[in-house]
Design a protein around this motif. Sequence first.
Motif, PDB file in Angstrom:
ATOM      1  N   THR A 312      -3.275  50.588  -3.590  1.00 51.67           N
ATOM      2  CA  THR A 312      -4.030  49.705  -4.470  1.00 51.67           C
ATOM      3  C   THR A 312      -4.709  48.538  -3.756  1.00 51.67           C
ATOM      4  N   GLN A 313      -4.365  48.293  -2.487  1.00 46.68           N
ATOM      5  CA  GLN A 313      -5.047  47.239  -1.742  1.00 46.68           C
ATOM      6  C   GLN A 313      -4.769  47.415  -0.256  1.00 46.68           C
ATOM      7  N   MET A 314      -5.760  47.047   0.572  1.00 46.92           N
ATOM      8  CA  MET A 314      -5.613  47.082   2.025  1.00 46.92           C
ATOM      9  C   MET A 314      -6.226  45.817   2.617  1.00 46.92           C
ATOM     10  N   ASP A 315      -5.796  45.482   3.829  1.00 45.21           N
ATOM     11  CA  ASP A 315      -6.374  44.345   4.546  1.00 45.21           C
ATOM     12  C   ASP A 315      -6.133  44.535   6.036  1.00 45.21           C
ATOM     13  N   PHE A 316      -7.113  44.191   6.850  1.00 45.54           N
ATOM     14  CA  PHE A 316      -6.961  44.179   8.300  1.00 45.54           C
ATOM     15  C   PHE A 316      -6.447  42.812   8.744  1.00 45.54           C
ATOM     16  N   ASP A 317      -5.707  42.785   9.866  1.00 41.36           N
ATOM     17  CA  ASP A 317      -5.427  41.514  10.518  1.00 41.36           C
ATOM     18  C   ASP A 317      -6.503  41.269  11.573  1.00 41.36           C
ATOM     19  N   THR A 318      -6.408  40.164  12.293  1.00 39.77           N
ATOM     20  CA  THR A 318      -7.453  39.812  13.252  1.00 39.77           C
ATOM     21  C   THR A 318      -7.426  40.685  14.495  1.00 39.77           C
ATOM     22  N   ALA A 319      -6.395  41.490  14.690  1.00 39.90           N
ATOM     23  CA  ALA A 319      -6.323  42.400  15.826  1.00 39.90           C
ATOM     24  C   ALA A 319      -6.739  43.818  15.463  1.00 39.90           C
ATOM     25  N   GLY A 320      -7.124  44.055  14.207  1.00 37.76           N
ATOM     26  CA  GLY A 320      -7.585  45.369  13.802  1.00 37.76           C
ATOM     27  C   GLY A 320      -6.504  46.295  13.300  1.00 37.76           C
ATOM     28  N   ASN A 321      -5.290  45.779  13.063  1.00 39.73           N
ATOM     29  CA  ASN A 321      -4.250  46.586  12.422  1.00 39.73           C
ATOM     30  C   ASN A 321      -4.503  46.595  10.908  1.00 39.73           C
ATOM     31  N   LEU A 322      -4.340  47.747  10.296  1.00 41.01           N
ATOM     32  CA  LEU A 322      -4.622  47.899   8.870  1.00 41.01           C
ATOM     33  C   LEU A 322      -3.317  47.910   8.083  1.00 41.01           C
ATOM     34  N   TYR A 323      -3.223  47.064   7.074  1.00 43.38           N
ATOM     35  CA  TYR A 323      -2.063  47.010   6.190  1.00 43.38           C
ATOM     36  C   TYR A 323      -2.468  47.570   4.834  1.00 43.38           C
ATOM     37  N   ALA A 324      -1.592  48.370   4.240  1.00 41.96           N
ATOM     38  CA  ALA A 324      -1.885  48.992   2.947  1.00 41.96           C
ATOM     39  C   ALA A 324      -0.661  48.874   2.054  1.00 41.96           C
ATOM     40  N   PHE A 325      -0.904  48.619   0.767  1.00 36.69           N
ATOM     41  CA  PHE A 325       0.183  48.609  -0.206  1.00 36.69           C
ATOM     42  C   PHE A 325       0.129  49.899  -0.991  1.00 36.69           C
ATOM     43  N   SER A 326       1.193  50.689  -0.866  1.00 29.94           N
ATOM     44  CA  SER A 326       1.291  51.983  -1.528  1.00 29.94           C
ATOM     45  C   SER A 326       2.274  51.892  -2.681  1.00 29.94           C
ATOM     46  N   VAL A 327       1.884  52.439  -3.838  1.00 31.02           N
ATOM     47  CA  VAL A 327       2.790  52.470  -4.986  1.00 31.02           C
ATOM     48  C   VAL A 327       4.061  53.237  -4.632  1.00 31.02           C
ATOM     49  N   GLU A 328       3.931  54.270  -3.805  1.00 29.29           N
ATOM     50  CA  GLU A 328       5.066  55.115  -3.461  1.00 29.29           C
ATOM     51  C   GLU A 328       5.952  54.505  -2.377  1.00 29.29           C
ATOM     52  N   GLU A 329       5.348  53.875  -1.365  1.00 33.70           N
ATOM     53  CA  GLU A 329       6.094  53.472  -0.172  1.00 33.70           C
ATOM     54  C   GLU A 329       6.094  51.981   0.108  1.00 33.70           C
TER      55      GLU A 329
END
Length: 401
Positions: A312-329
Amino acid sequence: SLPYGTQTWAVILENAASEGAEVIKSDAAVAFENKAQGGVAVDKDTESANFGKIYTVTAYAQGLQEFDASMNPVGERLFKDTPFIDAWYSPYRITANSGKLYMNDWIDSNSGVYVYDPNAETISAPNMFVGTRPDDGAGIMVNGNGETVTCNVSSVAFVGEGEGRKMYAFAEDAVNETPAGSLLRYDLGTADTWAAAPSAAFSSMSSLLSTKDAVLLATENGIICAQKSENSNTAEKPAFVVVDFDGNVVYNSSALTDLNGSMGAAVALYGNIFAIVNADGNIEIYKVAWNENTPSFSDRYVIKLNNTKQITQMDFDTAGNLYAFSVEEGLLKIAVKNEARSTRTNAKAELQLVNSILTAVESIEVEAPAEYYNLQGIKVDKPENGIFIKKQGSKASKVIL
């Protein structure tokens, strides 16, 4: 050695190319008791004392959780009950801006954007919108002049700084004479409360974003509006559109013939790297180039998560790592394939170096012990030979050791 006086500086990291893409951290424990909707945001403001920290919100009033760069929870969850309620979209998504956190509640009876300042002396998250709710149960709020201040907004995005700061919000409902599915703009400046009608409202995308659940992503060139289009990416029902700052649609994602829709409407941008969750729950990565405010997308590849639930939402940090919020995990951290790149992290606007000479001791004050963290937010027991974040009591600053 550095000269005394006022200094400006930055940290530049030269990174090797990343040839693959993989989930490098997945901790199902952060999905909490209910596998529910939620969001993630990274504080990328170098002026913020919380630069580099990751935050998630989870519905059913499971509140706000802070994480460090190693994906470890920091402290207790906040707002586990109030101001949110035990419902599927309360809270829903989160945005970091100007060192503060803006949390969307997408439930009619509790709709709004709740603002939390991690550096405030008291822990609170008031609704930024001021007004009363009609008795019909709709998510709108009305002021004393009869104007609609806001409605259920599924996402917000910020443009500008200081007195020029503006907040864009995606409206599920009709607001004054603007139809549902429109883009609202609030000219906040430095304020975090609003009790008037929106500063502007744009309806050019309302017929295209028919699901009324969209994520907004601010860029230097315009606003990306992605909707939960499920298995649709047509000209009439695209996975996303791009609008300029005056609300004109300048791009329709139906031009991306390989994109089959968006399950959770999650999008993120890092430099020229654009990420979107497709209808299969996998993440599609594109390179994006801009011709003024019109984008073009190329070099598609897919990160296959085999995720049957929504991201339902994602965001990169300043180093290019991608964070994602998953309903399942819950919270995922993903390394994205990328070319060798230079990552620049600006320090705070000024660093004051003072040459002081101790001539006498007149009094002794007992101070709180100092803690040190690296620029990725990881605690360092014995800091040396580098730049660190020093936290002492309620104060935080960057120091050179």
